[in-house]
Design a protein around this motif. Structure first.
Motif, PDB file in Angstrom:
ATOM      1  N   UNK A  10       0.834  -1.212   0.000  1.00  0.00           N
ATOM      2  CA  UNK A  10       0.000   0.000   0.000  1.00  0.00           C
ATOM      3  C   UNK A  10       0.868   1.260   0.000  1.00  0.00           C
ATOM      4  N   UNK A  11       1.961   1.232   0.729  1.00  0.00           N
ATOM      5  CA  UNK A  11       2.836   2.405   0.771  1.00  0.00           C
ATOM      6  C   UNK A  11       3.511   2.646  -0.579  1.00  0.00           C
ATOM      7  N   UNK A  12       3.909   1.570  -1.243  1.00  0.00           N
ATOM      8  CA  UNK A  12       4.617   1.696  -2.512  1.00  0.00           C
ATOM      9  C   UNK A  12       3.683   1.955  -3.686  1.00  0.00           C
ATOM     10  N   UNK A  13       2.374   1.826  -3.453  1.00  0.00           N
ATOM     11  CA  UNK A  13       1.421   2.047  -4.536  1.00  0.00           C
ATOM     12  C   UNK A  13       1.472   3.480  -5.051  1.00  0.00           C
ATOM     13  N   UNK A  14       1.893   4.407  -4.214  1.00  0.00           N
ATOM     14  CA  UNK A  14       1.987   5.804  -4.645  1.00  0.00           C
ATOM     15  C   UNK A  14       3.426   6.203  -4.938  1.00  0.00           C
ATOM     16  N   UNK A  15       4.317   5.212  -5.040  1.00  0.00           N
ATOM     17  CA  UNK A  15       5.688   5.481  -5.412  1.00  0.00           C
ATOM     18  C   UNK A  15       6.661   5.308  -4.261  1.00  0.00           C
ATOM     19  N   UNK A  16       7.925   5.214  -4.606  1.00  0.00           N
ATOM     20  CA  UNK A  16       8.963   5.063  -3.597  1.00  0.00           C
ATOM     21  C   UNK A  16      10.167   4.354  -4.168  1.00  0.00           C
ATOM     22  N   UNK A  17      11.339   4.717  -3.698  1.00  0.00           N
ATOM     23  CA  UNK A  17      12.576   4.127  -4.186  1.00  0.00           C
ATOM     24  C   UNK A  17      13.354   3.400  -3.101  1.00  0.00           C
ATOM     25  N   UNK A  18      13.147   3.790  -1.841  1.00  0.00           N
ATOM     26  CA  UNK A  18      13.909   3.210  -0.734  1.00  0.00           C
ATOM     27  C   UNK A  18      12.961   2.877   0.412  1.00  0.00           C
ATOM     28  N   UNK A  19      13.071   1.634   0.910  1.00  0.00           N
ATOM     29  CA  UNK A  19      12.287   1.199   2.068  1.00  0.00           C
ATOM     30  C   UNK A  19      13.258   0.934   3.216  1.00  0.00           C
ATOM     31  N   UNK A  20      12.987   1.559   4.347  1.00  0.00           N
ATOM     32  CA  UNK A  20      13.773   1.326   5.563  1.00  0.00           C
ATOM     33  C   UNK A  20      12.883   0.639   6.585  1.00  0.00           C
ATOM     34  N   UNK A  21      13.367  -0.463   7.145  1.00  0.00           N
ATOM     35  CA  UNK A  21      12.576  -1.221   8.113  1.00  0.00           C
ATOM     36  C   UNK A  21      13.375  -1.350   9.411  1.00  0.00           C
ATOM     37  N   UNK A  22      12.723  -1.010  10.523  1.00  0.00           N
ATOM     38  CA  UNK A  22      13.289  -1.230  11.853  1.00  0.00           C
ATOM     39  C   UNK A  22      12.562  -2.406  12.473  1.00  0.00           C
ATOM     40  N   UNK A  23      13.315  -3.459  12.770  1.00  0.00           N
ATOM     41  CA  UNK A  23      12.737  -4.702  13.268  1.00  0.00           C
ATOM     42  C   UNK A  23      12.680  -4.654  14.787  1.00  0.00           C
ATOM     43  N   UNK A  24      11.481  -4.847  15.342  1.00  0.00           N
ATOM     44  CA  UNK A  24      11.286  -4.770  16.780  1.00  0.00           C
ATOM     45  C   UNK A  24      11.695  -6.035  17.501  1.00  0.00           C
ATOM     46  N   UNK A  25      11.747  -5.922  18.835  1.00  0.00           N
ATOM     47  CA  UNK A  25      12.140  -7.081  19.648  1.00  0.00           C
ATOM     48  C   UNK A  25      11.178  -8.250  19.497  1.00  0.00           C
ATOM     49  N   UNK A  26       9.903  -7.974  19.217  1.00  0.00           N
ATOM     50  CA  UNK A  26       8.914  -9.053  19.132  1.00  0.00           C
ATOM     51  C   UNK A  26       8.688  -9.589  17.738  1.00  0.00           C
ATOM     52  N   UNK A  27       9.505  -9.192  16.775  1.00  0.00           N
ATOM     53  CA  UNK A  27       9.307  -9.643  15.394  1.00  0.00           C
ATOM     54  C   UNK A  27       9.696 -11.107  15.244  1.00  0.00           C
ATOM     55  N   UNK A  28       8.957 -11.867  14.452  1.00  0.00           N
ATOM     56  CA  UNK A  28       9.325 -13.273  14.224  1.00  0.00           C
ATOM     57  C   UNK A  28      10.609 -13.372  13.415  1.00  0.00           C
ATOM     58  N   UNK A  29      11.337 -14.436  13.638  1.00  0.00           N
ATOM     59  CA  UNK A  29      12.578 -14.655  12.891  1.00  0.00           C
ATOM     60  C   UNK A  29      12.281 -14.728  11.393  1.00  0.00           C
ATOM     61  N   UNK A  30      13.143 -14.135  10.615  1.00  0.00           N
ATOM     62  CA  UNK A  30      13.043 -14.251   9.171  1.00  0.00           C
ATOM     63  C   UNK A  30      12.107 -13.279   8.497  1.00  0.00           C
ATOM     64  N   UNK A  31      11.471 -12.376   9.254  1.00  0.00           N
ATOM     65  CA  UNK A  31      10.521 -11.474   8.617  1.00  0.00           C
ATOM     66  C   UNK A  31      11.217 -10.527   7.646  1.00  0.00           C
TER      67      UNK A  31
END
Length: 541
Positions: free
Chosen positions: A486-507
């Motif tokens: 949904x975020x990229x539907x209106x455009x974008x070149x760079x995605x930055x993701x901060x993975x939280x302590x509760x995120x499942x492995x491999x996400x």
């Protein structure tokens, strides 16, 4: 001077005498390198005043053992302590006295324990310890003295002094104000002198003290007070009174003083008595805060002077960028790029003193603050007009998410004019769309449907856009890819993701594979964020 392998009552007297001698010789030098927290050139004088009171209390007094000698010295030092450094030195003596209570003499193990106790007492007295100060030097000594039970007292003293000297040399790497001025911490220099005096007392070997020192030269107009150093003793009623928690060190008073200024110290001075210290612009408010908890007496107020125009030794850096974030992992990421950073607990807010210390610790005249969240940004904005910062230009760049902080830092250019750089960072933050993936803690109604506790909810720019329930193992992944699409539907070149302590492995791998298949033109970078309130934080630029 007689060498000794134990610190007995006579050795305590000799140690304090040597401290007075050496701090008197070093006073001008220590005053001359006093640039933090205020360049008011009095740290050496305050240390000397404090230790002289301890010497005078011991002079001609019959003390039965080392514990009693240290207690006598500590009591006098606390009551006479001047300045932040003086109070810390008094707490060094108090911590040692507490550890040595009832001891005829301190051997190596007991001396090591006493110095570790000194570290605890001094650190607990300061509302917000700062790296690169006298406390850092003392803590390095304490750490080095762990498990030194087999050492002699002289061996412990030698190790303590050596460690302190090494820690002192590192203080400019920990505190920007020192690096800019090209000096080490003044209080730390005084502590090294105190430990060198201990070595001389126990070994008979004197550490040379420079015969000539160079204090700051002051010329031109007489400087005017920017704020005030307020000090007093506070006697609290039996049982604390007015909600005071005497055992906890008057936490409510600490908070009140921290809201007024910085360099807050609340140090035990005896039964139901505390030594209070704060740098602030409102003398009356500092005294009223004490009146809410007890009876202030022996009040001392001294001006904190802004250096005059011909003050050559304390030239500040032109500008700096600082950050306020939640999560140690994110703080490491931001700090790793050289940005001073304040870490805030997941549900907490930074105190006024936390923020004042962050800003003033840069030694910059123009400071840009990047705060990783709406509440953190609001807290930062509240201190921009604080009287303690009237000689600085402090600008807060609006950021609603840590990903916007990272976007702003990515375009920061020290070579640009300050105003243009702030505009560039603000534009980068505003242009970064933010997404969140969180696990619902309770049932709720949203405009896209009903949420049950445990469901995974996706947000874009603060609005709910999807809800994932069902298979617990895949719903985070489905929510993450759904928000990203949904975020990229209106455009974008760079995605930055901060993975939280509760995120499942491999996400992170799942997101990378999804982008390779659906949007190979988009770059993805993932970092551990350490946040606990969101499984994932995303930014799209």
């Amino acid at each position: 001077m007689r060498p000794s392998d134990v610190l007995d009552a006579d050795a305590v007297r000799q140690w304090v005498d040597v401290c007075v001698r050496d701090l008197r010789a070093l006073r001008a030098e220590i005053d001359g390198i006093n640039v933090y927290p205020v360049a008011d050139s009095d740290t050496g004088s305050n240390l000397l005043h404090t230790i002289t009171a301890a010497r005078d209390a011991l002079s001609g007094r019959d003390v039965p053992d080392a514990g009693a000698a240290l207690t006598t010295a500590a009591d006098a030092a606390v009551r006479a302590a001047k300045g932040n450094s003086g109070i810390i030195l008094s707490q060094v003596l108090r911590g040692m006295a507490s550890s040595a209570a009832g001891s005829d003499a301190l051997d190596g193990a007991a001396l090591a324990a006493a110095l570790r106790s000194a570290d605890s007492a001094a650190t607990s007295a300061v509302a917000r310890p700062v790296a690169g100060t006298m406390l850092s030097v003392l803590h390095a000594v304490s750490t080095a003295l762990d498990d030194r039970d087999g050492d002699t007292a002289s061996g412990v003293a030698v190790l303590a002094a050596k460690t302190a000297a090494e820690a002192l040399a590192n203080t400019p790497n920990q505190l920007a104000a020192l690096a800019v001025a090209g000096v080490v911490d003044a209080g730390g220099r005084g502590l090294v002198a105190v430990l060198d005096a201990l070595v001389e007392t126990l070994t008979g070997v004197r550490t040379p003290v420079p015969a000539r020192t160079t204090p700051h030269a002051r010329a031109g107009e007489e400087p005017s007070p920017r704020a005030w150093e307020v000090m007093y003793l506070l006697t609290v009623p039996d049982g604390g009174g007015n909600g005071t928690d005497t055992a906890g060190g008057l936490p409510a008073l600490r908070r009140a003083l921290s809201a007024l200024g910085d360099s807050v110290t609340v140090a035990e001075a005896g039964e139901r008595e505390y030594a209070i210290h704060v740098h602030c612009a409102d003398i009356g408010a500092a005294l009223e805060a004490g009146l809410d908890h007890g009876r202030p007496h022996r009040v001392r107020v001294e001006p904190l002077l802004t250096p005059g125009p011909a003050e050559p030794a304390v030239a500040a850096a032109d500008r700096a960028v600082v950050a306020v974030v939640r999560g140690e992992a994110l703080a490491d990421l931001v700090g790793g790029e050289g940005t001073p950073v304040l870490v805030v607990d997941a549900d907490g807010e930074p105190t006024t003193e936390d923020l004042l210390t962050l800003v003033t610790g840069t030694a910059a005249t123009h400071v840009t603050v990047l705060a990783g969240g709406v509440r953190l940004t609001a807290a930062a904005e509240r201190i921009t007009g604080h009287p303690m910062l009237e000689d600085r230009d402090v600008v807060v760049v609006p950021c609603a998410s840590p990903v916007q902080v990272l976007a702003a830092l990515a375009v920061h250019d020290p070579g640009r004019r300050a105003g243009a750089d702030v505009v560039a960072m603000a534009e980068a933050a505003a242009a970064t769309r933010r997404g969140e993936v969180v696990v619902a803690a309770e049932d709720a109604i949203t405009w896209v449907g009903r949420v049950a506790a445990g469901d995974v909810v996706g947000f874009i720019d603060g609005e709910v856009v999807l809800i994932e329930s069902g298979d617990a193992g895949r719903r985070v992944e489905r929510a993450a890819t759904g928000v990203l699409d949904r975020m990229l539907a209106v455009g974008g070149e760079l995605v930055t993701v901060l993975v939280g302590d509760g995120a499942p492995d491999g996400v992170a791998d799942v997101l990378a594979e999804h982008l390779r298949a659906e949007r190979p033109d988009v770059e993805l970078v993932c970092y551990p964020g350490g946040q606990t309130d969101a499984v994932l934080l995303m930014g799209v630029e």
